[in-house]
Scaffold this motif. Sequence first.
Motif, mmCIF file in Angstrom:
data_model
loop_
_atom_site.group_PDB
_atom_site.id
_atom_site.type_symbol
_atom_site.label_atom_id
_atom_site.label_comp_id
_atom_site.label_asym_id
_atom_site.label_seq_id
_atom_site.Cartn_x
_atom_site.Cartn_y
_atom_site.Cartn_z
ATOM 1 N N GLY A 1 -2.840 7.664 -6.184
ATOM 2 C CA GLY A 1 -3.711 6.623 -6.578
ATOM 3 C C GLY A 1 -3.373 5.586 -5.071
ATOM 4 N N LEU A 2 -3.294 3.752 -5.717
ATOM 5 C CA LEU A 2 -3.404 2.620 -4.464
ATOM 6 C C LEU A 2 -2.147 2.064 -5.271
ATOM 7 N N GLN A 3 -1.605 2.102 -3.662
ATOM 8 C CA GLN A 3 -0.511 1.012 -3.465
ATOM 9 C C GLN A 3 -0.153 0.120 -3.066
ATOM 10 N N LEU A 4 -0.127 -1.278 -3.185
ATOM 11 C CA LEU A 4 0.073 -1.933 -2.750
ATOM 12 C C LEU A 4 0.964 -2.501 -1.937
ATOM 13 N N LEU A 5 0.324 -3.015 -1.015
ATOM 14 C CA LEU A 5 0.805 -3.264 0.651
ATOM 15 C C LEU A 5 1.104 -4.739 0.806
ATOM 16 N N LEU A 6 0.597 -5.693 -0.344
ATOM 17 C CA LEU A 6 1.395 -6.928 0.012
ATOM 18 C C LEU A 6 0.712 -7.852 -0.869
ATOM 19 N N LYS A 7 0.653 -9.369 -1.451
ATOM 20 C CA LYS A 7 -0.471 -10.506 -2.572
ATOM 21 C C LYS A 7 0.308 -11.032 -1.850
ATOM 22 N N TYR A 8 -0.574 -12.054 -1.539
ATOM 23 C CA TYR A 8 -0.947 -13.521 -1.656
ATOM 24 C C TYR A 8 -1.001 -14.582 -3.347
ATOM 25 N N THR A 9 0.091 -15.132 -3.055
ATOM 26 C CA THR A 9 0.049 -15.819 -4.299
ATOM 27 C C THR A 9 0.324 -17.191 -4.489
ATOM 28 N N SER A 10 -0.154 -17.644 -3.702
ATOM 29 C CA SER A 10 0.192 -19.240 -2.132
ATOM 30 C C SER A 10 1.083 -19.974 -2.625
ATOM 31 N N ALA A 11 2.554 -18.829 -2.236
ATOM 32 C CA ALA A 11 3.301 -19.187 -2.274
ATOM 33 C C ALA A 11 3.770 -20.025 -0.367
ATOM 34 N N THR B 1 1.312 -18.433 2.872
ATOM 35 C CA THR B 1 -0.588 -18.022 3.967
ATOM 36 C C THR B 1 -0.013 -17.678 4.759
ATOM 37 N N LEU B 2 1.115 -17.118 5.355
ATOM 38 C CA LEU B 2 1.459 -15.452 5.654
ATOM 39 C C LEU B 2 2.658 -14.853 5.587
ATOM 40 N N VAL B 3 1.606 -13.316 4.876
ATOM 41 C CA VAL B 3 2.319 -12.706 3.498
ATOM 42 C C VAL B 3 2.834 -11.156 4.687
ATOM 43 N N LYS B 4 3.970 -10.554 4.352
ATOM 44 C CA LYS B 4 4.743 -9.861 4.906
ATOM 45 C C LYS B 4 5.156 -8.982 3.959
ATOM 46 N N GLY B 5 4.517 -7.441 3.816
ATOM 47 C CA GLY B 5 4.402 -6.060 3.081
ATOM 48 C C GLY B 5 5.018 -5.100 3.852
ATOM 49 N N ILE B 6 4.836 -3.618 3.197
ATOM 50 C CA ILE B 6 5.451 -2.801 3.908
ATOM 51 C C ILE B 6 5.121 -2.248 4.609
ATOM 52 N N ASN B 7 5.727 -0.967 5.078
ATOM 53 C CA ASN B 7 5.323 -0.592 6.400
ATOM 54 C C ASN B 7 5.014 -1.302 7.560
ATOM 55 N N GLY B 8 5.003 -2.167 7.724
ATOM 56 C CA GLY B 8 5.374 -3.574 8.932
ATOM 57 C C GLY B 8 4.202 -4.080 9.090
ATOM 58 N N PHE B 9 3.257 -4.043 8.624
ATOM 59 C CA PHE B 9 1.890 -4.795 7.712
ATOM 60 C C PHE B 9 1.673 -6.124 7.191
ATOM 61 N N GLU B 10 1.566 -6.973 7.619
ATOM 62 C CA GLU B 10 1.035 -8.573 7.035
ATOM 63 C C GLU B 10 -0.243 -9.277 7.000
ATOM 64 N N ALA B 11 -0.018 -10.115 6.202
ATOM 65 C CA ALA B 11 -2.247 -10.665 6.631
ATOM 66 C C ALA B 11 -1.463 -12.291 6.127
ATOM 67 N N GLU B 12 -2.694 -12.931 7.219
ATOM 68 C CA GLU B 12 -2.487 -14.587 6.588
ATOM 69 C C GLU B 12 -3.460 -14.334 5.952
ATOM 70 N N SER C 1 1.215 -2.376 16.138
ATOM 71 C CA SER C 1 1.610 -1.274 16.671
ATOM 72 C C SER C 1 1.173 0.261 15.061
ATOM 73 N N ALA C 2 0.308 0.457 15.448
ATOM 74 C CA ALA C 2 -0.130 1.316 14.133
ATOM 75 C C ALA C 2 -0.364 3.445 15.142
ATOM 76 N N HIS C 3 0.381 3.094 13.108
ATOM 77 C CA HIS C 3 1.335 4.526 13.929
ATOM 78 C C HIS C 3 0.157 5.916 12.914
ATOM 79 N N MET C 4 0.450 6.815 13.505
ATOM 80 C CA MET C 4 -0.211 8.158 12.557
ATOM 81 C C MET C 4 -0.498 8.278 11.698
ATOM 82 N N SER C 5 0.569 7.843 10.678
ATOM 83 C CA SER C 5 1.177 7.953 8.708
ATOM 84 C C SER C 5 0.197 6.340 8.517
#
Lengths: 113, 115
Positions: free
Chosen positions: A43-53, A55-66, A80-84
């Motif tokens: 199924g789908l797993q949430l990596l990160l979310k933006y809820t206006s708190a 602008t730069l959001v850090k998620g799991i597994n080293g991912f982030e979004a702006e 840095s990408a990993h095979m996983s």
Amino acid sequence: AQSVTQLGSHVSVSEGALVLLRCNYSSSVPPYLFWYVQYPNQGLQLLLKYTSAATLVKGINGFEAEFKKSETSFHLTKPSAHMSDAAEYFCATRNSGNTPLVFGKGTRLSVIA
Amino acid sequence: GAGVSQSPSNKVTEKGKDVELRCDPISGHTALYWYRQSLGQGLEFLIYFQGNSAPDKSGLPSDRFSAERTGGSVSTLTIQRTQQEDSAVYLCASSLLGPDFREQYFGPGTRLTVT
């Protein structure tokens, strides 16, 4: 109605390279924005979310979004990408707390050794 | 604790038959969602339950699709007279209710193949 557009149905990167997955949103008001990851046969797993708190959001597994309002974008990055990390990634939005999610078409990430 | 479970994991059926797909949400999650994931269409919302009632059924593609939820827990999605275009992965998600964001937890899905 709110929507998101993911640019690129398939992205391929080398192990250790930067990961950049693109998502643009269409909304007249600040939206809720999300990135989900789906590993094969799961199924789908949430990596990160933006809820206006913030602008730069850090998620799991080293991912982030702006969140960039001027560009209506919410791109997902990882230094840095990993095979996983090979999986399908979905950008999503919703109007408010408990309304259904509206998904982009998804981007399949391949990581090459 | 236990996550969202769905059964069966795979279902192959002949065109014209009826199928039932089951979702067991996380205990205590009042909200339950069904989505469909198919090639070319991506992930589409089907129906949303709040408790046993469905305030949003706007995503159901036709009157062949119906869903119910009993006891504020288990939900069943029924597809009558299946068609080949119904072939897809059907995902269920559950969440707590509240005015702010509540994360949706997804099950592994049921892969439906209509032959």
